[in-house]
Structures are given as C-alpha cells and as structure tokens.
Write an enzyme that holds these catalytic residues in place. Structure first.
Site, short mmCIF file in Angstrom:
data_model
loop_
_atom_site.label_atom_id
_atom_site.label_comp_id
_atom_site.label_asym_id
_atom_site.label_seq_id
_atom_site.Cartn_x
_atom_site.Cartn_y
_atom_site.Cartn_z
N ALA A 215 0.83 -1.20 0.00
CA ALA A 215 0.00 0.00 0.00
C ALA A 215 0.86 1.25 0.00
O ALA A 215 2.05 1.20 0.35
CB ALA A 215 -0.92 0.01 1.22
N ASN A 216 0.27 2.36 -0.41
CA ASN A 216 0.88 3.68 -0.22
C ASN A 216 0.33 4.28 1.06
O ASN A 216 -0.77 3.92 1.49
CB ASN A 216 0.52 4.61 -1.38
CG ASN A 216 1.29 4.31 -2.64
OD1 ASN A 216 1.74 3.19 -2.86
ND2 ASN A 216 1.43 5.31 -3.48
N ARG A 217 1.02 5.24 1.60
CA ARG A 217 0.54 5.95 2.77
C ARG A 217 -0.62 6.83 2.39
O ARG A 217 -0.53 7.62 1.45
CB ARG A 217 1.61 6.91 3.25
CG ARG A 217 2.54 6.42 4.29
CD ARG A 217 3.64 7.47 4.32
NE ARG A 217 4.67 7.22 5.29
CZ ARG A 217 4.61 7.64 6.55
NH1 ARG A 217 3.56 8.30 7.00
NH2 ARG A 217 5.61 7.40 7.35
#
Ligand code: C5P
Length: 224
Positions: A29-31
């Site tokens: 995931a990305n932040r």
C-alpha cells in the site's frame, strides 16, 4: 430538493489507499489517511452536489449524505469508478498502489530460513489517466493530485498533461510538512492558466477552496 451552487452535479471522489494483497495476511500500500479525499467529498456535498466517494481502507467514518463505495484494490477502485460514471466532476485524491502481485497466494507465505523471498509485481492501471484521457463520457472537470517532495509544480504540470487532467492539486509532502496523517496541507493548483500557490491550510479548508473553484468554473461557463 437540495439547493447550493453544485445542485444537480454529480461529483465523484476517490480517497484513501488501495491494498494489494500478497497473501491472506499481507499487502502492499501507499501511505494515505483519506483525510483530504473525504474532506473533498464532504465539501462537495455541502455545496449541494450528489457525491459518490470511492474509498480504500481508512479509519474514517463514512460521511453523511454521500454514496460511499468501499474497495480494497486498485482494480476494484477502477471498476467502482467506471460504475459511478457519468460524473460532472471527478477528483482523484486516492493514493493508489503502483503495483500489485501477479499471483496472490491463497496460503500465508512462510518465512524460510536464509531464503530470499521473491515477489513478482505488475503495474496497476492509472485510474485518473484512464478517465482523463477518455474520448467519450469524460467528466467536464477531471482533477488529480500529485504528492511530491521535489520539483512539486514541474511534476504536477507534467502529470496534468500525461494524465489528461484539467487541474492538478500539487501537494508538498516533504517530511517537514507533516502532511501524511496530519490535518494541514500546502498545495499549488496547476491549471491550463498557470499555478496558484495556496497558503498552508487545513485539509477541510483546501477542500472548501477547491470546491469553491469548481463552483466558479461551472458558474462562469453558465454565464457565457
Ligand atoms: O503518478 P501519481 O501516482 O503521482 O499520480 C497521482 C494522481 O494520479 C492522483 O490523483 C492519484 O489519485 C491518481 N492515480 C490513479 N491511479 C493510479 C495512480 C495514480 O488514479 N494507479
């Protein structure tokens, strides 16, 4: 019947991260907290728009009075966006994971002593570019975000063109700014007419100001 400057307009917003499963217990995931995207959805509803919010997993409550679609992966987000069209305005505030694994394991991957784990990745579809570069059924206004730490405006200008966006909200996510998970945001609005530098504002204020711009855009079009 709801009033407001965006009454009768369908506004589509993407928010939050996407989660790309590696196995049943792990993901890529990305932040993203989803705070900015959710604030935009609320601001659109406050101006009377019909709002569809397509969101990845976030710790935020569903905003009231908004059609919220929950997804996990980028492919699910792309499908949910396609299902939500047509829209008058589409705002892509989600932090979509750039990659997903080519094959998701059905069982938890075991740690093997000394072995080097290998993941094969493939690129996810660019949801904003897909909508921005549509020849049919393109929303009147397509707006993207660009989270950058360097050359913020230059990168945003490039993304505006390659992704077929009308506007890009460029946000400076240098660690010192504390944007990730925080309540403040320092942005530049990049349009065909140039760049507006906004002061550091709360995410709610960024949302309200962006939505006021959108309302102006439709009003000035209506008056010519
Ligand atoms: O290329 P980059 O990820 O920096 O672009 C950011 C913009 O593109 C954001 O508006 C984001 O929501 C959108 N995007 C997307 N689908 C992707 C990657 C980014 O819609 N796969």
């Amino acid at each position: 019947a709801q009033g407001g400057p965006l009454a009768g307009k369908h506004v589509l917003v993407t928010s939050g991260p996407t989660h790309e499963p590696i196995d049943p217990v792990r993901y890529i995931a990305n932040r993203s907290s989803g705070k900015q995207g959710h604030a935009i959805a609320r601001a659109a509803a406050a101006l009377g728009a019909d709002v569809t919010l397509v969101t990845g997993p976030v710790a935020l409550a569903d905003p009231a009075g908004i059609n919220v679609v929950h997804i996990e992966t980028a492919q699910e987000m792309a499908q949910a966006v396609a299902n939500a069209l047509p829209a008058d305005v589409a705002i892509f505030a989600a932090a979509v994971a750039d990659w997903r694994t080519t094959a998701q394991k059905q069982a938890k991957i075991k740690k093997s002593a000394g072995g080097k784990p290998q993941l094969e990745l493939t690129e996810n579809p660019d949801i904003l570019a897909g909508v921005g570069n549509r020849t049919e059924g393109r929303p009147t206004l397509v707006i993207g975000f660009a989270a950058e730490t360097e050359n913020v405006v230059a990168e945003a200008t490039r993304k505006r063109q390659t992704k077929g966006a009308d506007w890009i909200v460029a946000n400076d996510v240098s660690p010192a700014r504390g944007v990730f998970g925080g309540d403040g945001n320092t942005v530049h609005l990049v349009t065909a007419h140039g760049v507006e530098d906004w002061p550091t504002l709360s995410k709610d204020e960024v949302a309200a100001r962006l939505m006021a711009h959108i309302a102006d855009h439709f009003n000035s079009k209506a008056s010519v």
